[in-house]
Design a protein around this motif. Sequence first.
Motif, PDB file in Angstrom:
ATOM      1  N   ARG A  62      24.354  13.655 -15.337  1.00 43.77           N
ATOM      2  CA  ARG A  62      23.602  12.756 -16.149  1.00 43.77           C
ATOM      3  C   ARG A  62      22.105  13.294 -16.242  1.00 43.77           C
ATOM      4  NH1 ARG A  62      22.999   7.052 -13.457  1.00 43.77           N
ATOM      5  NH2 ARG A  62      21.492   8.416 -12.075  1.00 43.77           N
ATOM      6  N   PRO A  63      21.654  13.029 -17.690  1.00 42.82           N
ATOM      7  CA  PRO A  63      20.241  13.692 -18.078  1.00 42.82           C
ATOM      8  C   PRO A  63      19.347  12.488 -17.037  1.00 42.82           C
ATOM      9  CG  PRO A  63      21.437  12.821 -20.026  1.00 42.82           C
ATOM     10  CD  PRO A  63      22.272  12.485 -18.887  1.00 42.82           C
ATOM     11  N   ARG A  64      18.114  13.412 -16.702  1.00 39.32           N
ATOM     12  CA  ARG A  64      17.062  12.862 -15.774  1.00 39.32           C
ATOM     13  C   ARG A  64      16.416  11.775 -16.857  1.00 39.32           C
ATOM     14  NH1 ARG A  64      12.570  16.628 -13.241  1.00 39.32           N
ATOM     15  NH2 ARG A  64      11.558  15.034 -11.755  1.00 39.32           N
ATOM     16  N   GLN A  65      15.868  10.667 -15.968  1.00 42.69           N
ATOM     17  CA  GLN A  65      15.270   9.791 -16.517  1.00 42.69           C
ATOM     18  C   GLN A  65      13.609   9.484 -16.005  1.00 42.69           C
ATOM     19  OE1 GLN A  65      18.076   6.497 -15.788  1.00 42.69           O
ATOM     20  NE2 GLN A  65      18.136   6.275 -18.256  1.00 42.69           N
ATOM     21  N   TRP A  66      13.591   9.760 -14.471  1.00 39.91           N
ATOM     22  CA  TRP A  66      12.453   9.414 -13.808  1.00 39.91           C
ATOM     23  C   TRP A  66      11.397  10.431 -13.744  1.00 39.91           C
ATOM     24  CZ3 TRP A  66      11.011   4.660 -12.656  1.00 39.91           C
ATOM     25  CH2 TRP A  66      12.168   3.533 -12.582  1.00 39.91           C
ATOM     26  N   GLY A  67      10.228  10.403 -13.889  1.00 38.22           N
ATOM     27  CA  GLY A  67       9.244  11.462 -13.757  1.00 38.22           C
ATOM     28  C   GLY A  67       9.052  11.655 -12.376  1.00 38.22           C
ATOM     29  N   ALA A  68       7.940  12.489 -11.989  1.00 37.98           N
ATOM     30  CA  ALA A  68       7.433  12.928 -10.582  1.00 37.98           C
ATOM     31  C   ALA A  68       7.132  11.580  -9.937  1.00 37.98           C
ATOM     32  CB  ALA A  68       6.494  14.057 -10.829  1.00 37.98           C
ATOM     33  N   LYS A  69       7.237  11.877  -8.392  1.00 43.75           N
ATOM     34  CA  LYS A  69       6.850  10.599  -7.743  1.00 43.75           C
ATOM     35  C   LYS A  69       5.303  10.694  -7.313  1.00 43.75           C
ATOM     36  CE  LYS A  69      11.037   9.906  -4.966  1.00 43.75           C
ATOM     37  NZ  LYS A  69      11.734   9.830  -3.879  1.00 43.75           N
ATOM     38  N   ILE A 103       0.971  -1.227  -0.075  1.00 45.61           N
ATOM     39  CA  ILE A 103      -0.015   0.120   0.114  1.00 45.61           C
ATOM     40  C   ILE A 103       1.063   1.411  -0.080  1.00 45.61           C
ATOM     41  CG2 ILE A 103      -0.250   0.055   2.386  1.00 45.61           C
ATOM     42  CD1 ILE A 103      -3.036   0.527  -0.052  1.00 45.61           C
ATOM     43  N   SER A 104       2.140   1.128   0.565  1.00 47.17           N
ATOM     44  CA  SER A 104       2.953   2.296   0.487  1.00 47.17           C
ATOM     45  C   SER A 104       3.831   2.339  -0.886  1.00 47.17           C
ATOM     46  CB  SER A 104       3.989   2.203   1.574  1.00 47.17           C
ATOM     47  OG  SER A 104       4.542   1.184   1.423  1.00 47.17           O
ATOM     48  N   THR A 105       3.617   1.699  -2.086  1.00 46.38           N
ATOM     49  CA  THR A 105       4.070   1.862  -3.134  1.00 46.38           C
ATOM     50  C   THR A 105       4.247   3.153  -3.764  1.00 46.38           C
ATOM     51  OG1 THR A 105       3.903  -0.436  -3.466  1.00 46.38           O
ATOM     52  CG2 THR A 105       4.431   0.749  -5.592  1.00 46.38           C
ATOM     53  N   VAL A 106       5.274   3.579  -4.381  1.00 47.52           N
ATOM     54  CA  VAL A 106       5.660   4.761  -5.006  1.00 47.52           C
ATOM     55  C   VAL A 106       5.990   4.737  -6.569  1.00 47.52           C
ATOM     56  CG1 VAL A 106       6.860   6.966  -5.092  1.00 47.52           C
ATOM     57  CG2 VAL A 106       6.238   6.014  -2.714  1.00 47.52           C
ATOM     58  N   ALA A 107       5.257   5.034  -7.290  1.00 50.49           N
ATOM     59  CA  ALA A 107       5.643   4.778  -8.813  1.00 50.49           C
ATOM     60  C   ALA A 107       6.013   6.411  -9.293  1.00 50.49           C
ATOM     61  CB  ALA A 107       4.098   4.459  -9.304  1.00 50.49           C
ATOM     62  N   ARG A 108       6.051   6.334 -10.612  1.00 51.26           N
ATOM     63  CA  ARG A 108       6.656   7.359 -11.412  1.00 51.26           C
ATOM     64  C   ARG A 108       5.808   7.825 -12.573  1.00 51.26           C
ATOM     65  NH1 ARG A 108      11.426  10.401  -9.287  1.00 51.26           N
ATOM     66  NH2 ARG A 108      12.647   8.677  -8.007  1.00 51.26           N
ATOM     67  N   ALA A 109       5.566   9.128 -12.704  1.00 51.43           N
ATOM     68  CA  ALA A 109       4.828   9.575 -14.044  1.00 51.43           C
ATOM     69  C   ALA A 109       5.991   9.559 -14.998  1.00 51.43           C
ATOM     70  CB  ALA A 109       4.519  10.831 -13.747  1.00 51.43           C
ATOM     71  N   GLU A 110       5.367   9.624 -16.255  1.00 52.03           N
ATOM     72  CA  GLU A 110       6.365   9.552 -17.464  1.00 52.03           C
ATOM     73  C   GLU A 110       7.160  11.009 -17.382  1.00 52.03           C
ATOM     74  OE1 GLU A 110       6.045   9.596 -22.387  1.00 52.03           O
ATOM     75  OE2 GLU A 110       4.201   9.763 -20.967  1.00 52.03           O
TER      76      GLU A 110
END
Length: 466
Positions: free
Chosen positions: A237-244, A218-225
Amino acid sequence: MELYERIEQIIVTLRPAFSRESTFEWFVLLIWGALLATQPPAVTSYLNALGIGAEYYHHALHWFHSSGYEMDRVCRRWGRWLSEQPYGYRLNGKRVYVGDGIKVSKEGRKMPGVKRLHQESETMSKPEWIRGHYFSAIGMLIGVDQALFVSLILLKLHDGLVVSPEATPPTLTEKMAQLCRTVMEPGSYVVLDAYYACAPVLKILRQHSAHLISRARISTVARAEFCLNPSVIKRGRPRQWGAKIKLRDLFKESSGWPKHVCSLYGKSVTIAYECFELYWDSPTQTVLFVLTQQDDGRQMILLSSDVTLSGKLIIETYAKRFKIEVAFRTLVLRLGGFAYRFWLKTLDKLPTWPRSMVLADYDEKVQTQILAKVETFERFVNLNAIALGLLQILALESPDLIWNGFPAWFRTLPNHGYPSERIVRMTLQNQREINLAKSKPTLLLAKLLARKLTTPRPMSKQALVA
């Protein structure tokens, strides 16, 4: 006779996994012993069930230590045979596998691999801490209509042994992923518990072109595009991940989610759910999260690496994961599949609450004996797992024959009309005298038993691995 003949037709397909004819013959006898035994599970009980005398005890015991076959090879061939059958459960035309771990209590002080284990179960009858073995298991979901079973394919002892204290051993989740990769067909699905919902498991499965369906915390954190802004240039280094994105926060909008009726554990339940395709384990591949909420307020997050599945299908597929728990219970209570009693005499007595055994602490000869004894444990367990699968196959293929030969009655019977593994086994045990004592020796079992009427060549205890 038809039930016995069908079992032997299946067993014969496993013959190529054995390099010696005598090893295969004892495999047939021990499988039948596990199916027909009415005494507490043990090698002695298997022989008594077949009417074989004590002079063959060491011959039967030697089968578990024999070098004439590899049990993993037998189990893989058993899994391939299952995958060729028409009654395998399919999702998008692909096979569905189910995996999980089981902790088995063992009091033996000279059993390799025994360690202190913590049980997370909420069942009050289970102690919080036990000493025993940890097995990882994977099986295939098979069934007809509402009659579903998990037919166990391969079980491996995955905890309790460490090669060296300096080496970093693979985690239990990584071992489970490798086990899935060994058994599963490319493109198929595996349903695992939340313990195995992690990036290493997804990475290994994706390399095998397999898909994971599991429950996320239930505490999982995903990432937006991530959207690149060409006007902003930064060093490094270029950024790869979107917002949490905290998935727990998305439940605040559950009042507007559509509600659907899903079949969960044999009951119709109204569930509100919504699907979100987000990044989680990789910045280049998305995962489909299904957030669900029942009428009583219970919340659950499911995930699927196959983003083309519908949310309702993911929910109903994950609900079938509990079938492996039923298979474990049947294997333990009905067949005694974990009731092995093999010791290693050269091993010093382990402490009351042992930790993982470090192989580097022993000389090369003892290390070989430890690994051989662990394989002996796995052979006993997988032998009974195959026997359980044979009972499940008969239940799906010949329900009328089984009901007609069932010698007793139960107040409560399965609603789907198909017999359980216990009912099939009782039917086989009831027909033993008719099929063996009063029939012509057309069965392979009858022919093998007829050979045992002659005096066997005695086998000394030194022929067995200590």
